[in-house]
Write a protein that holds these residues in place. Structure first.
Motif, PDB file in Angstrom:
ATOM      1  N   GLY A  46     -11.275 -35.170  19.758  1.00 27.39           N
ATOM      2  CA  GLY A  46     -11.576 -34.367  18.575  1.00 27.39           C
ATOM      3  C   GLY A  46     -11.139 -32.934  18.724  1.00 27.39           C
ATOM      4  O   GLY A  46     -10.639 -32.320  17.790  1.00 27.39           O
ATOM      5  N   ASP A  47     -11.292 -32.389  19.916  1.00 25.08           N
ATOM      6  CA  ASP A  47     -10.954 -30.988  20.136  1.00 25.08           C
ATOM      7  C   ASP A  47      -9.455 -30.756  20.193  1.00 25.08           C
ATOM      8  O   ASP A  47      -8.959 -29.741  19.738  1.00 25.08           O
ATOM      9  CB  ASP A  47     -11.552 -30.501  21.458  1.00 25.08           C
ATOM     10  CG  ASP A  47     -13.067 -30.424  21.407  1.00 25.08           C
ATOM     11  OD1 ASP A  47     -13.618 -30.463  20.298  1.00 25.08           O
ATOM     12  OD2 ASP A  47     -13.691 -30.340  22.470  1.00 25.08           O
ATOM     13  N   VAL A  48      -8.704 -31.687  20.771  1.00 23.61           N
ATOM     14  CA  VAL A  48      -7.274 -31.586  21.044  1.00 23.61           C
ATOM     15  C   VAL A  48      -6.990 -30.354  21.898  1.00 23.61           C
ATOM     16  O   VAL A  48      -6.901 -30.441  23.099  1.00 23.61           O
ATOM     17  CB  VAL A  48      -6.438 -31.591  19.754  1.00 23.61           C
ATOM     18  CG1 VAL A  48      -4.950 -31.454  20.107  1.00 23.61           C
ATOM     19  CG2 VAL A  48      -6.626 -32.894  19.011  1.00 23.61           C
ATOM     20  N   THR A 154      -8.301 -44.398  19.028  1.00 21.00           N
ATOM     21  CA  THR A 154      -8.112 -43.424  17.950  1.00 21.00           C
ATOM     22  C   THR A 154      -7.260 -44.039  16.858  1.00 21.00           C
ATOM     23  O   THR A 154      -6.138 -44.499  17.127  1.00 21.00           O
ATOM     24  CB  THR A 154      -7.429 -42.146  18.489  1.00 21.00           C
ATOM     25  OG1 THR A 154      -8.295 -41.502  19.413  1.00 21.00           O
ATOM     26  CG2 THR A 154      -7.105 -41.177  17.361  1.00 21.00           C
ATOM     27  N   LEU A 155      -7.786 -44.048  15.627  1.00 20.59           N
ATOM     28  CA  LEU A 155      -7.066 -44.621  14.487  1.00 20.59           C
ATOM     29  C   LEU A 155      -6.645 -43.513  13.530  1.00 20.59           C
ATOM     30  O   LEU A 155      -7.296 -42.480  13.421  1.00 20.59           O
ATOM     31  CB  LEU A 155      -7.940 -45.652  13.778  1.00 20.59           C
ATOM     32  CG  LEU A 155      -8.408 -46.817  14.677  1.00 20.59           C
ATOM     33  CD1 LEU A 155      -9.308 -47.761  13.899  1.00 20.59           C
ATOM     34  CD2 LEU A 155      -7.211 -47.566  15.257  1.00 20.59           C
ATOM     35  N   TRP A 156      -5.558 -43.771  12.787  1.00 22.31           N
ATOM     36  CA  TRP A 156      -4.916 -42.722  12.001  1.00 22.31           C
ATOM     37  C   TRP A 156      -4.940 -42.950  10.501  1.00 22.31           C
ATOM     38  O   TRP A 156      -4.824 -42.005   9.727  1.00 22.31           O
ATOM     39  CB  TRP A 156      -3.467 -42.561  12.466  1.00 22.31           C
ATOM     40  CG  TRP A 156      -3.362 -41.997  13.829  1.00 22.31           C
ATOM     41  CD1 TRP A 156      -3.601 -42.650  15.013  1.00 22.31           C
ATOM     42  CD2 TRP A 156      -3.040 -40.661  14.177  1.00 22.31           C
ATOM     43  NE1 TRP A 156      -3.429 -41.800  16.076  1.00 22.31           N
ATOM     44  CE2 TRP A 156      -3.073 -40.566  15.583  1.00 22.31           C
ATOM     45  CE3 TRP A 156      -2.692 -39.541  13.431  1.00 22.31           C
ATOM     46  CZ2 TRP A 156      -2.797 -39.382  16.260  1.00 22.31           C
ATOM     47  CZ3 TRP A 156      -2.406 -38.366  14.117  1.00 22.31           C
ATOM     48  CH2 TRP A 156      -2.460 -38.297  15.505  1.00 22.31           C
ATOM     49  N   GLY A 157      -5.027 -44.174  10.059  1.00 20.52           N
ATOM     50  CA  GLY A 157      -5.044 -44.442   8.616  1.00 20.52           C
ATOM     51  C   GLY A 157      -4.192 -45.635   8.263  1.00 20.52           C
ATOM     52  O   GLY A 157      -4.673 -46.638   7.722  1.00 20.52           O
ATOM     53  N   THR A 179     -12.581 -43.771  16.965  1.00 13.92           N
ATOM     54  CA  THR A 179     -12.582 -42.607  16.082  1.00 13.92           C
ATOM     55  C   THR A 179     -11.663 -42.869  14.903  1.00 13.92           C
ATOM     56  O   THR A 179     -10.572 -43.435  15.059  1.00 13.92           O
ATOM     57  CB  THR A 179     -12.133 -41.323  16.807  1.00 13.92           C
ATOM     58  OG1 THR A 179     -10.723 -41.371  17.078  1.00 13.92           O
ATOM     59  CG2 THR A 179     -12.906 -41.126  18.099  1.00 13.92           C
ATOM     60  N   VAL A 180     -12.125 -42.464  13.716  1.00 16.37           N
ATOM     61  CA  VAL A 180     -11.350 -42.611  12.489  1.00 16.37           C
ATOM     62  C   VAL A 180     -11.316 -41.268  11.774  1.00 16.37           C
ATOM     63  O   VAL A 180     -12.077 -40.360  12.085  1.00 16.37           O
ATOM     64  CB  VAL A 180     -11.955 -43.694  11.564  1.00 16.37           C
ATOM     65  CG1 VAL A 180     -11.870 -45.061  12.206  1.00 16.37           C
ATOM     66  CG2 VAL A 180     -13.406 -43.352  11.203  1.00 16.37           C
ATOM     67  N   ARG A 181     -10.447 -41.151  10.781  1.00 20.74           N
ATOM     68  CA  ARG A 181     -10.303 -39.895  10.058  1.00 20.74           C
ATOM     69  C   ARG A 181     -11.302 -39.745   8.912  1.00 20.74           C
ATOM     70  O   ARG A 181     -11.684 -38.632   8.557  1.00 20.74           O
ATOM     71  CB  ARG A 181      -8.873 -39.769   9.501  1.00 20.74           C
ATOM     72  CG  ARG A 181      -7.791 -39.726  10.561  1.00 20.74           C
ATOM     73  CD  ARG A 181      -7.976 -38.518  11.450  1.00 20.74           C
ATOM     74  NE  ARG A 181      -6.813 -38.303  12.312  1.00 20.74           N
ATOM     75  CZ  ARG A 181      -6.814 -38.431  13.614  1.00 20.74           C
ATOM     76  NH1 ARG A 181      -7.912 -38.834  14.235  1.00 20.74           N
ATOM     77  NH2 ARG A 181      -5.744 -38.170  14.331  1.00 20.74           N
ATOM     78  N   THR A 182     -11.689 -40.859   8.294  1.00 20.78           N
ATOM     79  CA  THR A 182     -12.529 -40.792   7.098  1.00 20.78           C
ATOM     80  C   THR A 182     -13.540 -41.932   7.082  1.00 20.78           C
ATOM     81  O   THR A 182     -13.392 -42.939   7.787  1.00 20.78           O
ATOM     82  CB  THR A 182     -11.665 -40.910   5.819  1.00 20.78           C
ATOM     83  OG1 THR A 182     -11.069 -42.227   5.768  1.00 20.78           O
ATOM     84  CG2 THR A 182     -10.564 -39.860   5.785  1.00 20.78           C
ATOM     85  N   ALA A 194     -18.130 -46.394  13.892  1.00 22.28           N
ATOM     86  CA  ALA A 194     -16.930 -45.586  14.124  1.00 22.28           C
ATOM     87  C   ALA A 194     -17.255 -44.099  13.951  1.00 22.28           C
ATOM     88  O   ALA A 194     -18.011 -43.707  13.061  1.00 22.28           O
ATOM     89  CB  ALA A 194     -15.822 -45.993  13.169  1.00 22.28           C
ATOM     90  N   ILE A 195     -16.686 -43.273  14.808  1.00 18.55           N
ATOM     91  CA  ILE A 195     -16.924 -41.827  14.794  1.00 18.55           C
ATOM     92  C   ILE A 195     -15.896 -41.170  13.891  1.00 18.55           C
ATOM     93  O   ILE A 195     -14.686 -41.337  14.093  1.00 18.55           O
ATOM     94  CB  ILE A 195     -16.819 -41.256  16.220  1.00 18.55           C
ATOM     95  CG1 ILE A 195     -17.816 -41.951  17.147  1.00 18.55           C
ATOM     96  CG2 ILE A 195     -17.033 -39.748  16.221  1.00 18.55           C
ATOM     97  CD1 ILE A 195     -17.514 -41.762  18.612  1.00 18.55           C
ATOM     98  N   ILE A 196     -16.342 -40.435  12.883  1.00 18.00           N
ATOM     99  CA  ILE A 196     -15.425 -39.807  11.928  1.00 18.00           C
ATOM    100  C   ILE A 196     -14.999 -38.444  12.473  1.00 18.00           C
ATOM    101  O   ILE A 196     -15.812 -37.534  12.609  1.00 18.00           O
ATOM    102  CB  ILE A 196     -16.069 -39.664  10.540  1.00 18.00           C
ATOM    103  CG1 ILE A 196     -16.443 -41.055  10.003  1.00 18.00           C
ATOM    104  CG2 ILE A 196     -15.126 -38.953   9.568  1.00 18.00           C
ATOM    105  CD1 ILE A 196     -17.224 -41.020   8.712  1.00 18.00           C
ATOM    106  N   LEU A 197     -13.706 -38.312  12.800  1.00 13.40           N
ATOM    107  CA  LEU A 197     -13.152 -37.073  13.348  1.00 13.40           C
ATOM    108  C   LEU A 197     -11.852 -36.741  12.617  1.00 13.40           C
ATOM    109  O   LEU A 197     -10.756 -37.022  13.109  1.00 13.40           O
ATOM    110  CB  LEU A 197     -12.864 -37.220  14.845  1.00 13.40           C
ATOM    111  CG  LEU A 197     -14.025 -37.140  15.820  1.00 13.40           C
ATOM    112  CD1 LEU A 197     -13.539 -37.428  17.236  1.00 13.40           C
ATOM    113  CD2 LEU A 197     -14.678 -35.779  15.764  1.00 13.40           C
TER     114      LEU A 197
END
Length: 325
Positions: A46-48, A154-157, A179-182, A194-197
Motif C-alpha cells: 500500500g505504501d509503495v 495484489t489485484l489491479w482490475g 489487496t484490491v483497488r475498489t 479483500a483489503i481495499i488499497l
C-alpha cells in the motif's frame, strides 16, 4: 526475504504512485511470525514509496533472477520500499510479451506462462523466502501452487473480469491476503475479506501548472483545444476507437480546432505537463479498477470525461466541469 512474482512489466514510464500513509507503527505483538510478515508486506504494498512520493534520484532496479522483463515503475517502487524497510526482495517476472501501458496478458502466449513454471521453481529452489508477493491475478496460480509460503496477492482490475477473472478467482482464495483497488473489485472477486488499497497520487508531482507554460513545454499548439488520451492506441481495454468517436463528435460543435493527443511511452516527469496542457483528459476504458489517470488529472485541476468504470463515478462525484457517461 520476499519473492515477487510480477506480471506487470516494462510499462510506459509509469505514472502510478501510492497513497500517502504514515510510517508503520509497531506490529501487533500477538501475531505469529507468518502473520507479521504478511501484515508488513501488505503495508508496504500500500505504501509503495512510504510517503506516496518518489525519492530523489533513480530508483534501484530490483533483480530478476531469471532474466524476465524489467518491472514497471510502480513495481520498482514497491520493491524499493520493501528493501529500504529491511525486507530483501527477489523478483521473478513472466517471460516475454513486452507490455504497453499495463496491457500485457494478450501479448503473452500459453507457452510463456508454462515457461514461467520452471522459472518460479528455479527461484524457489535456490533461495530462502518468507513470503511470495503475487502482483496481478495471473501470477496467483504460480504463487499458491508452486510454493509452500504465505502469499500476498495484489489485484489491479482487469484481472477480476473475463477469463483472467476466472483464473484469479480459482486461486485467490488460497492467498493469505488479497489487496484490491475498489469495493467493486472485491465483489467481483467474491472475497469480503479483500483489503481495499486504491493507488494514490504524488501531489508534489501532479499539481496545477499554467496551461500556456505546459503547452510550451510539450510543444502543443496554444490556439487549439487538446484532449488527452494517455494510453497506447493498441491497448484494447482503453478503447481508443471510442475516444476518436467522441472527439470527432465534438469537432463540429466548437469554434477552435480540437486535437486528440494520444500519449504513450513517455517519461514519468513529463506526464504532469501533458495533463496540464490538456483541456480535458479522456478515459474511454471498457473496465478499470481505480484508474490513476483520473486522480492525477484531478490533482492537476484538469477536467475528466470518462466511461462509468471502476471507481470513476465515486471519484468524480460533485466535480465540475467533467462527467461520467
Amino acid at each position: 526475504d520476499v519473492l515477487a512474482l510480477e506480471d506487470r512489466v516494462d510499462a510506459d514510464g509509469g505514472h502510478a504512485t501510492a497513497p500517502e500513509r504514515p510510517e508503520d507503527g509497531p506490529l501487533d505483538g500477538g501475531l505469529d511470525p507468518r502473520s507479521r510478515v504478511i501484515e508488513r508486506v501488505v503495508q508496504r504494498v500500500g505504501d509503495v514509496a512510504l510517503s506516496g512520493r518518489h525519492r530523489d534520484g533513480p530508483l534501484s532496479r530490483p533483480r530478476d533472477e531469471r532474466g524476465g522483463q524489467p518491472l514497471e515503475p510502480q513495481g520498482v517502487q514497491q520493491v524499493d520500499a520493501l528493501e529500504r524497510s529491511g525486507i530483501e526482495c527477489t523478483v521473478c517476472t513472466v517471460p516475454g510479451g513486452e507490455q504497453v501501458d499495463g496491457d500485457m496478458p494478450d501479448r503473452r502466449s500459453v507457452v510463456q506462462y508454462i515457461r514461467y513454471v520452471r522459472a518460479v521453481q528455479h527461484v524457489l529452489g535456490h533461495g530462502t523466502f518468507d513470503l511470495i508477493h503475487a502482483n496481478y491475478g495471473l501470477t496467483a496460480p504460480f504463487a499458491t501452487v508452486l510454493g509452500d509460503l504465505p502469499v500476498v496477492l495484489t489485484l489491479w482490475g482487469s484481472d477480476v473480469v473475463g477469463l483472467e477473472g476466472a483464473v484469479t478467482r480459482m486461486f485467490a482464495s488460497r492467498a493469505d491476503a488479497v489487496t484490491v483497488r475498489t469495493a467493486e473489485m472485491a465483489r467481483l472477486l467474491g472475497d469480503d475479506a479483500a483489503i481495499i488499497l486504491p493507488s494514490g497520487v504524488d501531489l508534489q508531482r501532479f499539481r496545477p501548472i499554467d496551461r500556456n507554460t505546459a503547452r510550451e513545454r510539450v510543444g502543443w499548439d496554444p490556439t487549439s483545444h487538446h484532449v488527452l488520451f494517455p494510453y497506447a492506441r493498441s491497448y484494447r481495454r482503453k478503447n481508443y476507437p471510442l475516444a476518436e468517436a467522441v472527439v470527432d463528435a465534438v469537432r463540429g460543435r466548437v469554434a477552435r480546432p480540437v486535437t486528440l493527443q494520444m500519449v504513450s511511452g513517455v517519461a514519468h516527469d513529463r506526464m504532469p505537463y501533458l495533463m496540464n496542457a490538456a483541456d480535458v483528459v479522456l478515459l474511454t476504458s471498457v473496465y478499470e479498477g481505480s484508474p490513476n489517470t483520473v486522480k492525477e488529472a484531478m490533482a492537476c485541476d484538469v477536467p475528466v470525461v470518462a466511461t462509468d468504470v471502476g471507481d470513476v463515478r465515486v471519484r468524480l462525484a460533485g466535480v465540475s466541469p467533467g462527467g461520467v457517461g
